[in-house]
Scaffold this active site. Structure first.
Site, mmCIF file in Angstrom:
data_model
loop_
_atom_site.group_PDB
_atom_site.id
_atom_site.type_symbol
_atom_site.label_atom_id
_atom_site.label_comp_id
_atom_site.label_asym_id
_atom_site.label_seq_id
_atom_site.Cartn_x
_atom_site.Cartn_y
_atom_site.Cartn_z
ATOM 1 N N LEU A 186 -10.904 -5.504 -32.890
ATOM 2 C CA LEU A 186 -10.297 -6.089 -31.698
ATOM 3 C C LEU A 186 -11.284 -6.154 -30.551
ATOM 4 O O LEU A 186 -12.317 -5.492 -30.560
ATOM 5 C CB LEU A 186 -9.050 -5.302 -31.264
ATOM 6 N N CYS A 187 -10.929 -6.997 -29.579
ATOM 7 C CA CYS A 187 -11.644 -7.155 -28.317
ATOM 8 C C CYS A 187 -13.092 -7.612 -28.562
ATOM 9 O O CYS A 187 -13.313 -8.737 -28.970
ATOM 10 C CB CYS A 187 -11.571 -5.859 -27.513
ATOM 11 N N HIS A 188 -14.095 -6.771 -28.327
ATOM 12 C CA HIS A 188 -15.483 -7.135 -28.608
ATOM 13 C C HIS A 188 -15.929 -6.708 -30.002
ATOM 14 O O HIS A 188 -17.028 -7.044 -30.434
ATOM 15 C CB HIS A 188 -16.405 -6.525 -27.550
#
Length: 288
Positions: A186-188
């Protein structure tokens, strides 16, 4: 300076541990962090009791990201994006191993730790020693990946430093692709997908649909509110798209996506739901 005035400060906060390094500004932390997450209980009472299948967490061992303007961003693994999904997986009966590329400790963005959140604290109590003394990823691979049902790669800007360019990460992802296992990030963290194309003309994840942290925030609001001390060295979304990976979100809303065995989320707001998604997928494929 009063507390209210301090919370309006949009200047990145100096990190005294490194020259020209910075934490996010007080104002940005007031917008992006909280003392508790949105954890609302486990998604199921079903658990895995087989004793074999585990989850391999590939954490970043990197503290600093060198920005285009010569400053360092003090980063690492985001604690909510790391520990909340893992809480769900641990509570579902899956053991967790932690590895870093170097074998050095996993680094955390402790300024984002939700101090009043029992779910996050529970996962940290169970995994603290493993994050502080992780295995070297190459050693994990050499010992075999057969007992791992999933790879989990947390978010945090630190995931963009070494993981996307490392051949051991590539080898781990290849095993999961070739053996129909799960990949959760998730995210980066989806920066890790770039490692799959090392030495290749095409990325095996080309055509997959994912959610990830938007470039529009990293190169817009995150600079304006002082979350970042300068422009990042490269754009996550733009680079993933160049390799044929489709990013389905344009904003940060807590969205999650599953495409085949790849489960992704867009930000800390997605950590709770992604943990639930991961447990459902694990129990479906590796529940006995």
């Amino acid at each position: 300076m009063t507390d209210n005035t301090a919370s309006q400060d949009r200047n990145p906060t100096p990190d005294p541990a490194e020259d020209n390094a910075f934490f996010p500004s007080p104002y940005s932390l007031s917008q992006y962090t909280a003392d508790k997450t949105d954890f609302d209980g486990l998604s199921t009472e079903d658990t895995y009791a087989g004793g074999r299948w585990k989850v391999l967490t590939i954490a970043t061992g990197e503290r600093y990201m060198l920005m285009k303007n010569g400053t360092f961003f003090s980063t690492g693994n985001h604690p909510v994006e790391t520990l909340l999904p893992l809480h769900h997986m641990l509570e579902a009966g899956y053991d967790v191993d932690v590895a870093t590329v170097s074998g050095g400790p996993g680094k955390f963005e402790w300024w984002a730790y939700p101090k009043d959140d029992e779910a996050v604290a529970s996962a940290w109590r169970r995994l603290e020693d493993k994050f502080k003394s992780p295995r070297t990823l190459a050693d994990v691979i050499a010992g075999g990946l057969d007992d791992y049902a999933a790879i989990f790669i947390p978010g945090g800007h630190g995931a963009m430093n070494v993981i996307p360019f490392n051949q051991d990460v590539q080898a781990a992802l290849e095993h999961f692709l070739d053996n129909d296992k799960l990949l959760v990030t998730l995210c980066h963290g989806p920066a890790a997908l770039l490692s799959a194309s090392i030495g290749r003309d095409t990325n095996p994840f080309a055509g997959y649909r994912i959610t990830a942290f938007p470039d529009s925030l990293d190169f817009g609001a995150n600079l304006e509110i002082g979350y970042l001390p300068g422009e990042m060295p490269w754009k996550l979304g733009e680079t993933l798209r160049k390799e044929g990976i489709e990013i389905v979100n344009e904003d940060m809303t807590g969205a999650t996506t599953r495409d085949r065995n790849l489960l992704t989320g867009d930000s800390p707001l997605a950590a709770n739901q992604l943990g639930k998604d991961a447990v459902a997928a694990l129990l479906e494929k590796f529940g006995n």
